[in-house]
Design a protein around this motif. Structure first.
Motif, mmCIF file in Angstrom:
data_model
loop_
_atom_site.group_PDB
_atom_site.id
_atom_site.type_symbol
_atom_site.label_atom_id
_atom_site.label_comp_id
_atom_site.label_asym_id
_atom_site.label_seq_id
_atom_site.Cartn_x
_atom_site.Cartn_y
_atom_site.Cartn_z
ATOM 1 N N SER A 325 0.851 -1.199 0.000
ATOM 2 C CA SER A 325 0.000 0.000 0.000
ATOM 3 C C SER A 325 0.883 1.244 0.000
ATOM 4 O O SER A 325 1.540 1.556 0.997
ATOM 5 N N GLN A 326 0.887 1.946 -1.119
ATOM 6 C CA GLN A 326 1.699 3.158 -1.208
ATOM 7 C C GLN A 326 1.175 4.252 -0.286
ATOM 8 O O GLN A 326 1.950 5.044 0.258
ATOM 9 N N ALA A 327 -0.151 4.301 -0.085
ATOM 10 C CA ALA A 327 -0.734 5.301 0.824
ATOM 11 C C ALA A 327 -0.245 5.071 2.256
ATOM 12 O O ALA A 327 0.032 6.027 2.990
ATOM 13 N N THR A 328 -0.132 3.802 2.645
ATOM 14 C CA THR A 328 0.352 3.474 3.987
ATOM 15 C C THR A 328 1.811 3.876 4.154
ATOM 16 O O THR A 328 2.207 4.420 5.198
ATOM 17 N N LEU A 329 2.635 3.632 3.125
ATOM 18 C CA LEU A 329 4.045 4.012 3.194
ATOM 19 C C LEU A 329 4.189 5.529 3.282
ATOM 20 O O LEU A 329 5.025 6.040 4.044
ATOM 21 N N ALA A 330 3.369 6.251 2.516
ATOM 22 C CA ALA A 330 3.422 7.717 2.560
ATOM 23 C C ALA A 330 3.036 8.236 3.941
ATOM 24 O O ALA A 330 3.657 9.169 4.465
ATOM 25 N N LYS A 331 2.025 7.617 4.542
ATOM 26 C CA LYS A 331 1.591 8.022 5.881
ATOM 27 C C LYS A 331 2.680 7.703 6.915
ATOM 28 O O LYS A 331 2.919 8.483 7.845
ATOM 29 N N ALA A 332 3.361 6.579 6.747
ATOM 30 C CA ALA A 332 4.398 6.182 7.698
ATOM 31 C C ALA A 332 5.585 7.142 7.666
ATOM 32 O O ALA A 332 6.193 7.429 8.712
ATOM 33 N N TYR A 333 5.935 7.644 6.477
ATOM 34 C CA TYR A 333 7.063 8.556 6.363
ATOM 35 C C TYR A 333 6.667 10.009 6.597
ATOM 36 O O TYR A 333 7.518 10.895 6.611
ATOM 37 N N SER A 334 5.377 10.258 6.782
ATOM 38 C CA SER A 334 4.910 11.603 7.097
ATOM 39 C C SER A 334 5.304 11.968 8.523
ATOM 40 O O SER A 334 5.185 11.154 9.447
ATOM 41 N N GLN A 335 5.795 13.180 8.730
ATOM 42 C CA GLN A 335 6.253 13.598 10.051
ATOM 43 C C GLN A 335 5.110 13.781 11.045
ATOM 44 O O GLN A 335 5.281 13.580 12.252
ATOM 45 N N VAL A 336 3.937 14.160 10.545
ATOM 46 C CA VAL A 336 2.821 14.504 11.430
ATOM 47 C C VAL A 336 1.601 13.674 11.071
ATOM 48 O O VAL A 336 1.294 13.469 9.887
ATOM 49 N N TYR A 337 0.915 13.184 12.103
ATOM 50 C CA TYR A 337 -0.366 12.495 11.896
ATOM 51 C C TYR A 337 -1.478 13.482 12.229
ATOM 52 O O TYR A 337 -1.590 13.969 13.357
ATOM 53 N N ASN A 338 -2.308 13.808 11.227
ATOM 54 C CA ASN A 338 -3.362 14.799 11.422
ATOM 55 C C ASN A 338 -4.760 14.189 11.437
ATOM 56 O O ASN A 338 -5.756 14.891 11.255
ATOM 57 N N GLY A 339 -4.836 12.869 11.658
ATOM 58 C CA GLY A 339 -6.139 12.220 11.730
ATOM 59 C C GLY A 339 -6.790 12.408 13.084
ATOM 60 O O GLY A 339 -6.218 12.995 14.010
ATOM 61 N N LYS A 340 -8.001 11.894 13.215
ATOM 62 C CA LYS A 340 -8.762 12.051 14.451
ATOM 63 C C LYS A 340 -8.780 10.783 15.307
ATOM 64 O O LYS A 340 -9.264 10.813 16.443
ATOM 65 N N SER A 341 -8.296 9.679 14.762
ATOM 66 C CA SER A 341 -8.332 8.413 15.501
ATOM 67 C C SER A 341 -7.110 8.296 16.405
ATOM 68 O O SER A 341 -5.974 8.278 15.923
ATOM 69 N N ARG A 342 -7.365 8.215 17.708
ATOM 70 C CA ARG A 342 -6.257 8.145 18.651
ATOM 71 C C ARG A 342 -5.475 6.839 18.495
ATOM 72 O O ARG A 342 -4.242 6.830 18.597
ATOM 73 N N HIS A 343 -6.199 5.719 18.246
ATOM 74 C CA HIS A 343 -5.492 4.445 18.133
ATOM 75 C C HIS A 343 -4.556 4.422 16.934
ATOM 76 O O HIS A 343 -3.522 3.768 16.957
ATOM 77 N N LEU A 344 -4.901 5.145 15.868
ATOM 78 C CA LEU A 344 -3.993 5.230 14.721
ATOM 79 C C LEU A 344 -2.854 6.198 14.986
ATOM 80 O O LEU A 344 -1.728 6.001 14.513
ATOM 81 N N GLY A 345 -3.136 7.247 15.753
ATOM 82 C CA GLY A 345 -2.087 8.198 16.113
ATOM 83 C C GLY A 345 -0.981 7.551 16.925
ATOM 84 O O GLY A 345 0.209 7.819 16.712
ATOM 85 N N VAL A 346 -1.370 6.685 17.846
ATOM 86 C CA VAL A 346 -0.384 5.971 18.661
ATOM 87 C C VAL A 346 0.460 5.064 17.786
ATOM 88 O O VAL A 346 1.693 5.006 17.919
#
Length: 399
Positions: A325-346
């Motif tokens: 999943s390229q979207a997952t790799l992009a999210k993993a290398y992103s410096q900041v998580y701007n989503g609303k789900s706490r479990h994903l933020g952790v």
């Protein structure tokens, strides 16, 4: 009892009534660590790479070696009551089978013995012990209760270790490793294969394959058709690599997804999992990220494990995890998580930390080449066979 089911010998054993013990009075801790099966497969893969000698030993009446720290009393055994002292009881100095703390005391006794001989405990798996000299010659012991495998760079060091163990405990030398924890070990032309064909054969006989119900027969038919398959380690590639995958909302009742990951060494799988996710995700990318975080935790444990193995080259390089999943790799290398789900933020913070500290690296792989794909969803026959071959699962009937 032998592997084929035949009786080897009869045993009689004095067992204490441990169910009458009271916590905090005559026992405290009851834990008994055992070596992880992933650690055993890792050492098998390492043995294929470095052509290590693998021998096996068994400790006779292991729990009787533990020295008790608590005061424990027992009634005199029936038939062995001392005449004139019928009203007296026995005070235990060493462990007996049935005591709640017997496994812990045995492990503690074994620790003390091997540490005094110069072995070091692996902090990631407390049942792995290693002893190496400056020229990288040495021995690794892995202990599962009273069964142990001894891996050595040469036969002389293995024999010296066996002599030391026999001088401290009543041991049974079983020679070259054959069967450990119901898994048969076969070596041929530099390859090491793990098989459970004898266990499958036992299951087929137990459930009467020819006369069982159609639904059960379908499962047993699959076992019969793959009975000669085993995990094979050829020694190449000599690096740890992993694959991660997820299937979004595989369960329509509770809307949970499935995570899957697998790690390989020497051409064979050493650790894998296929688990239902504990949190609800709103997209494929999120479910893939949850699976990636789980794979990252396993990669961190594996890296800590190999960092204390003297045979592994230092410094330990990051473990590569492949994801489709390229979207997952992009999210993993992103410096900041701007989503609303706490479990994903952790989980995002955890994955970012592993990448930053050089524990893992992430690489993209197409779904057809993702070896964890079959752990999350049903696939066509051709893709299942391809995935099986990719993780080292092959027919060993010719070995």
């Amino acid at each position: 009892m032998l592997i084929g089911g035949a009786i080897d010998k009869f045993k009689a054993r004095l067992v204490i009534q441990g169910f009458r013990q009271r916590e905090g009075i005559d026992y405290f801790d009851t834990y008994a660590p055992v070596v992880r099966i992933s650690s055993i497969r890792f050492l098998i893969g390492l043995a294929a790479i470095h052509d290590l000698v693998i021998h096996q030993m068994d400790v006779k009446t292991a729990f009787l070696n533990g020295v008790l720290e608590e005061e424990v009393y027992m009634e005199q055994p029936e038939g062995f009551v001392v005449p004139g002292s019928e009203h007296k009881v026995c005070k235990l100095v060493k462990s007996l089978y049935g005591l709640k703390q017997a496994p812990k005391q045995w492990h503690q006794r074994f620790d003390e013995a091997v540490l005094s001989f110069g072995f070091k405990i692996n902090q990631s798996d407390k049942c792995l012990y290693s002893k190496f000299d400056d020229s990288s010659n040495g021995v690794i012991i892995c202990l599962y209760v009273d069964d142990m495998l001894i891996f050595g760079t040469n036969l002389r060091l293995v024999e010296l270790t066996k002599e030391f163990l026999s001088s401290n405990f009543a041991m049974k030398d079983m020679g070259e490793a054959d069967v450990i924890l119901g898994i048969r070990i076969k070596r041929d032309n530099g390859r090491i294969c793990l098989s459970q064909s004898h266990y499958v054969e036992k299951v087929l006989k137990k459930f009467n394959y020819l006369n069982c119900a159609p639904a059960v027969k379908r499962v047993l038919k699959y076992l019969r058709g793959t009975m000669d398959y085993g995990l094979c380690y050829g020694g190449f590639p000599s690096v740890l690599e992993g694959y991660s995958d997820a299937s979004w909302i595989t369960n329509v009742e509770d809307h949970t997804s499935t995570s899957g990951w697998v790690f390989l060494l020497g051409g064979g799988a050493i650790s894998w999992a296929s688990k239902k996710q504990t949190c609800i995700t709103s997209s494929t990318m999120e479910s893939e990220f949850v699976a990636l975080a789980a794979a990252g935790r396993e990669a961190e444990w594996l890296r800590n494990l190999v960092s204390e193995i003297p045979l592994w080259s230092k410094p330990v390089s990051p473990i590569s995890i492949h994801c489709d999943s390229q979207a997952t790799l992009a999210k993993a290398y992103s410096q900041v998580y701007n989503g609303k789900s706490r479990h994903l933020g952790v989980r995002h913070s955890a994955v970012r930390e592993l990448i930053t500290h050089g524990v893992i690296t992430l690489e993209f792989v197409r779904s057809q080449q993702n070896l964890a794909d079959h752990l999350t969803k049903g696939l066509s026959r051709d893709l299942v066979i391809k995935s099986a071959e990719g993780i080292g699962l092959k027919s060993i009937s010719n070995l």
